[in-house]
Enzyme design. Sequence first.
Site, PDB file in Angstrom:
ATOM      1  N   GLY A 188      60.796   9.439  61.615  1.00 18.22           N
ATOM      2  CA  GLY A 188      59.231   9.348  60.792  1.00 18.22           C
ATOM      3  C   GLY A 188      58.993   7.887  60.419  1.00 18.22           C
ATOM      4  N   LEU A 189      58.330   7.498  61.291  1.00 14.85           N
ATOM      5  CA  LEU A 189      57.656   5.923  61.321  1.00 14.85           C
ATOM      6  C   LEU A 189      56.198   6.173  60.965  1.00 14.85           C
ATOM      7  CD1 LEU A 189      58.316   2.967  61.156  1.00 14.85           C
ATOM      8  CD2 LEU A 189      57.808   2.996  63.327  1.00 14.85           C
ATOM      9  N   LEU A 246      42.965  16.520  94.338  1.00 12.64           N
ATOM     10  CA  LEU A 246      43.076  18.311  94.532  1.00 12.64           C
ATOM     11  C   LEU A 246      41.721  18.951  94.389  1.00 12.64           C
ATOM     12  CD1 LEU A 246      46.444  18.412  92.464  1.00 12.64           C
ATOM     13  CD2 LEU A 246      46.217  18.857  95.022  1.00 12.64           C
ATOM     14  N   SER A 275      60.697  13.433  76.029  1.00 14.57           N
ATOM     15  CA  SER A 275      60.427  13.153  74.749  1.00 14.57           C
ATOM     16  C   SER A 275      61.565  13.551  73.867  1.00 14.57           C
ATOM     17  CB  SER A 275      58.996  13.594  74.354  1.00 14.57           C
ATOM     18  OG  SER A 275      58.247  12.949  74.928  1.00 14.57           O
ATOM     19  N   LEU A 294      62.734   1.492  68.553  1.00 18.08           N
ATOM     20  CA  LEU A 294      61.363   1.524  69.554  1.00 18.08           C
ATOM     21  C   LEU A 294      61.721   0.684  70.974  1.00 18.08           C
ATOM     22  CD1 LEU A 294      58.400   1.240  66.923  1.00 18.08           C
ATOM     23  CD2 LEU A 294      59.232   3.348  68.216  1.00 18.08           C
ATOM     24  N   ARG A 323      45.417  20.552 103.244  1.00 22.35           N
ATOM     25  CA  ARG A 323      44.009  20.860 103.172  1.00 22.35           C
ATOM     26  C   ARG A 323      43.074  20.232 104.058  1.00 22.35           C
ATOM     27  NH1 ARG A 323      41.283  24.145  99.729  1.00 22.35           N
ATOM     28  NH2 ARG A 323      39.325  23.189  98.914  1.00 22.35           N
ATOM     29  N   TRP A 373      52.487  13.023  62.959  1.00 22.64           N
ATOM     30  CA  TRP A 373      52.873  12.853  64.788  1.00 22.64           C
ATOM     31  C   TRP A 373      54.230  12.788  65.048  1.00 22.64           C
ATOM     32  CZ3 TRP A 373      48.553  14.859  66.874  1.00 22.64           C
ATOM     33  CH2 TRP A 373      47.531  14.394  66.524  1.00 22.64           C
ATOM     34  N   GLU A 407      54.801   5.265  70.625  1.00 23.91           N
ATOM     35  CA  GLU A 407      55.679   3.954  71.112  1.00 23.91           C
ATOM     36  C   GLU A 407      54.984   2.790  70.949  1.00 23.91           C
ATOM     37  OE1 GLU A 407      59.219   4.441  70.979  1.00 23.91           O
ATOM     38  OE2 GLU A 407      59.125   6.450  70.802  1.00 23.91           O
TER      39      GLU A 407
HETATM   40  C1  LIG Z   1      52.510  13.567  71.004  1.00 21.63           C
HETATM   41  C2  LIG Z   1      52.957  12.302  69.855  1.00 21.63           C
HETATM   42  C3  LIG Z   1      54.375  12.235  69.689  1.00 21.63           C
HETATM   43  C4  LIG Z   1      54.330  11.082  68.647  1.00 21.63           C
HETATM   44  N1  LIG Z   1      55.790  11.109  68.022  1.00 21.63           N
HETATM   45  C5  LIG Z   1      56.210  10.424  67.193  1.00 21.63           C
HETATM   46  C6  LIG Z   1      57.378  10.256  66.495  1.00 21.63           C
HETATM   47  O1  LIG Z   1      58.254  10.768  66.819  1.00 21.63           O
HETATM   48  N2  LIG Z   1      57.643   9.369  65.642  1.00 21.63           N
HETATM   49  C7  LIG Z   1      56.496   8.465  65.136  1.00 21.63           C
HETATM   50  O2  LIG Z   1      56.914   7.989  64.016  1.00 21.63           O
HETATM   51  N3  LIG Z   1      55.500   8.449  65.482  1.00 21.63           N
HETATM   52  C8  LIG Z   1      55.120   9.375  66.658  1.00 21.63           C
HETATM   53  N4  LIG Z   1      53.798   9.250  67.226  1.00 21.63           N
HETATM   54  C9  LIG Z   1      52.610   8.373  66.946  1.00 21.63           C
HETATM   55  C10 LIG Z   1      52.553   7.338  67.526  1.00 21.63           C
HETATM   56  O3  LIG Z   1      53.463   6.598  67.665  1.00 21.63           O
HETATM   57  C11 LIG Z   1      51.081   6.729  67.433  1.00 21.63           C
HETATM   58  O4  LIG Z   1      50.159   7.708  67.536  1.00 21.63           O
HETATM   59  C12 LIG Z   1      50.845   5.254  67.487  1.00 21.63           C
HETATM   60  O5  LIG Z   1      51.684   4.509  67.265  1.00 21.63           O
HETATM   61  C13 LIG Z   1      49.512   4.722  67.386  1.00 21.63           C
HETATM   62  O6  LIG Z   1      49.117   5.071  66.046  1.00 21.63           O
HETATM   63  P1  LIG Z   1      47.685   5.866  65.540  1.00 21.63           P
HETATM   64  O7  LIG Z   1      47.537   6.891  66.357  1.00 21.63           O
HETATM   65  O8  LIG Z   1      47.845   5.885  64.196  1.00 21.63           O
HETATM   66  O9  LIG Z   1      46.643   5.084  65.976  1.00 21.63           O
HETATM   67  P2  LIG Z   1      46.090   3.500  65.275  1.00 21.63           P
HETATM   68  O10 LIG Z   1      47.187   2.724  64.865  1.00 21.63           O
HETATM   69  O11 LIG Z   1      45.207   4.035  64.127  1.00 21.63           O
HETATM   70  O12 LIG Z   1      44.967   2.766  66.452  1.00 21.63           O
HETATM   71  C14 LIG Z   1      43.795   3.247  66.889  1.00 21.63           C
HETATM   72  C15 LIG Z   1      43.178   2.375  68.013  1.00 21.63           C
HETATM   73  O13 LIG Z   1      43.345   1.255  67.543  1.00 21.63           O
HETATM   74  C16 LIG Z   1      43.768   0.389  68.362  1.00 21.63           C
HETATM   75  N5  LIG Z   1      44.384  -0.912  67.780  1.00 21.63           N
HETATM   76  C17 LIG Z   1      45.290  -0.830  66.811  1.00 21.63           C
HETATM   77  N6  LIG Z   1      45.495  -2.210  66.346  1.00 21.63           N
HETATM   78  C18 LIG Z   1      44.666  -2.798  66.951  1.00 21.63           C
HETATM   79  C19 LIG Z   1      44.364  -4.391  66.837  1.00 21.63           C
HETATM   80  N7  LIG Z   1      44.975  -5.177  66.222  1.00 21.63           N
HETATM   81  N8  LIG Z   1      43.585  -4.701  67.798  1.00 21.63           N
HETATM   82  C20 LIG Z   1      42.791  -3.940  68.672  1.00 21.63           C
HETATM   83  N9  LIG Z   1      42.943  -2.580  68.767  1.00 21.63           N
HETATM   84  C21 LIG Z   1      43.940  -2.122  67.795  1.00 21.63           C
HETATM   85  C22 LIG Z   1      44.974   1.127  69.158  1.00 21.63           C
HETATM   86  O14 LIG Z   1      45.496   0.642  70.409  1.00 21.63           O
HETATM   87  C23 LIG Z   1      44.190   2.541  69.241  1.00 21.63           C
HETATM   88  O15 LIG Z   1      43.620   2.764  70.272  1.00 21.63           O
HETATM   89  C24 LIG Z   1      53.513  10.501  68.081  1.00 21.63           C
HETATM   90  C25 LIG Z   1      52.203  10.502  68.715  1.00 21.63           C
HETATM   91  C26 LIG Z   1      51.748  11.490  69.641  1.00 21.63           C
HETATM   92  C27 LIG Z   1      50.524  11.445  70.092  1.00 21.63           C
END
Ligand SMILES: Cc1cc2nc3c(=O)[nH]c(=O)nc-3n(C[C@H](O)[C@H](O)[C@H](O)COP(=O)(O)OP(=O)(O)OC[C@H]3O[C@@H](n4cnc5c(N)ncnc54)[C@H](O)[C@@H]3O)c2cc1C
Length: 395
Positions: free
Chosen positions: A142-143, A350, A103, A251, A280, A174, A375
């Site tokens: 930062g997106l 395991l 990452s 992306l 095992r 995040w 992503e």
């Molecule tokens: C460890 C980690 C590192 C990260 N690093 C970065 C980074 O460097 N830069 C950055 O910008 N972001 C980063 N992210 C953020 C990541 O890209 C987002 O978490 C991801 O895009 C999902 O957004 P959210 O968590 O807000 O979930 P949400 O968008 O709130 O989604 C919640 C749920 O709803 C579902 N969903 C969404 N839309 C729909 C739809 N239309 N129909 C049905 N289901 C839907 C999703 O699949 C998910 O299950 C990181 C995340 C993690 C966990």
Amino acid sequence: MASTSASGKQPLNPLDLFDIRAELSDEERMVQDSVARFVDEKVLPLMRDAFENHYFPQDLIPQVAELGLLGSSIEGYDCAGLNSICYGLICQELERGDSGLRSFVSVQSSLVMFPIHAYGSEEQKNRWLPAMARGEAIGCFGLTEPHGGSDPGNMKTRAKKDGDDWVINGSKMWITNGSVADAALVWAMTEEGLRGFIVEKDMPGFTAQEIENKFSLRASVTAALFFDNVRVPAASVLPGVVGLKGPLSCLTQARYGIAWGVIGAAQACLNEVLNYSRERVLFGRPLSHNQAIQLRLADMARRITTAQLLALQLGRLKEKGRLSPTQVSVAKWNNCRAALDIARDARDILGASGISAEYVPVRHMLNLESVITYEGTETVHQLVVGKELTGINAF
Ligand SMILES: Cc1cc2nc3c(=O)[nH]c(=O)nc-3n(C[C@H](O)[C@H](O)[C@H](O)COP(=O)(O)OP(=O)(O)OC[C@H]3O[C@@H](n4cnc5c(N)ncnc54)[C@H](O)[C@@H]3O)c2cc1C
């Protein structure tokens, strides 16, 4: 490591059943070997401790830089200028070590250096790319915002023009590398549309706060970013792109690397469980003598093979400039799902040992819960494919 071949020929490599390795050029094999050696010698000995104690092993940064792994696809600006297959193999070998290290390299290379190279001014490129390639400057992207990462068009972070400067207000959530970054590539809404800004760590009003207590990607830094009237000069805006296509193109690059990367995590899990099931002994025979276990091992190998073939063809399309974001979505979705299922199943084979960090599957399994989410979640990629098939946007 390989099982005895029924035909008496050279046994197949269980981690590369279709001999993808033979498809690679000498240069690609050399890159893979040097990263694999680095992972075996320098990364794996550190990762368990880094994961258990929740820190990113920063000592690895100069070493990945020395190997030319930062911005490796960029030509010039002190970057290695390697092809897309090499970038994929780099991700695969690094993620065999840990998704956190992959990452770090993905963010620096695909989400920060790529957009500076593709959309930045010559001054921005000269200032940041060589320093980032050497690992002397760290970047973050930062997106995502707290209210929902899947819908980046609904962005609340705003940048307003004030004389020659821009003033940014809002927050990001995040963000990988967020609290260790020298420069944050921040996407913000302006009157002209979405634009990318290079925000430097010491700019007044900019703060980054590390997110603690994660149970996934523990060997990676994740942070929240806050912008309170952060004033950035006009020279810090990426001049070459306006609109969502800016971050989405980044992306696509990073998702391409993930499609390769997760194969490494899956291979590490299969390798571990092959060894374990041979040693095992239960009910008077090794676990690997049971049909039910062999079915599961065979399924892991089948999924890894499918993922490898997808990744290789994706790389070939990318090299020809014919890569479509939908193809990347199929590969990111398929390969993350395969790797996560393999890691979960390996953990189960395991037994109780599977919950111990002494064995790699539980660490990969927990990491892959993030990788399948970031992503673009699995659902988001499925909807991208659905839109391609039907022409209907169902988001
Ligand atoms: C460890 C980690 C590192 C990260 N690093 C970065 C980074 O460097 N830069 C950055 O910008 N972001 C980063 N992210 C953020 C990541 O890209 C987002 O978490 C991801 O895009 C999902 O957004 P959210 O968590 O807000 O979930 P949400 O968008 O709130 O989604 C919640 C749920 O709803 C579902 N969903 C969404 N839309 C729909 C739809 N239309 N129909 C049905 N289901 C839907 C999703 O699949 C998910 O299950 C990181 C995340 C993690 C966990």
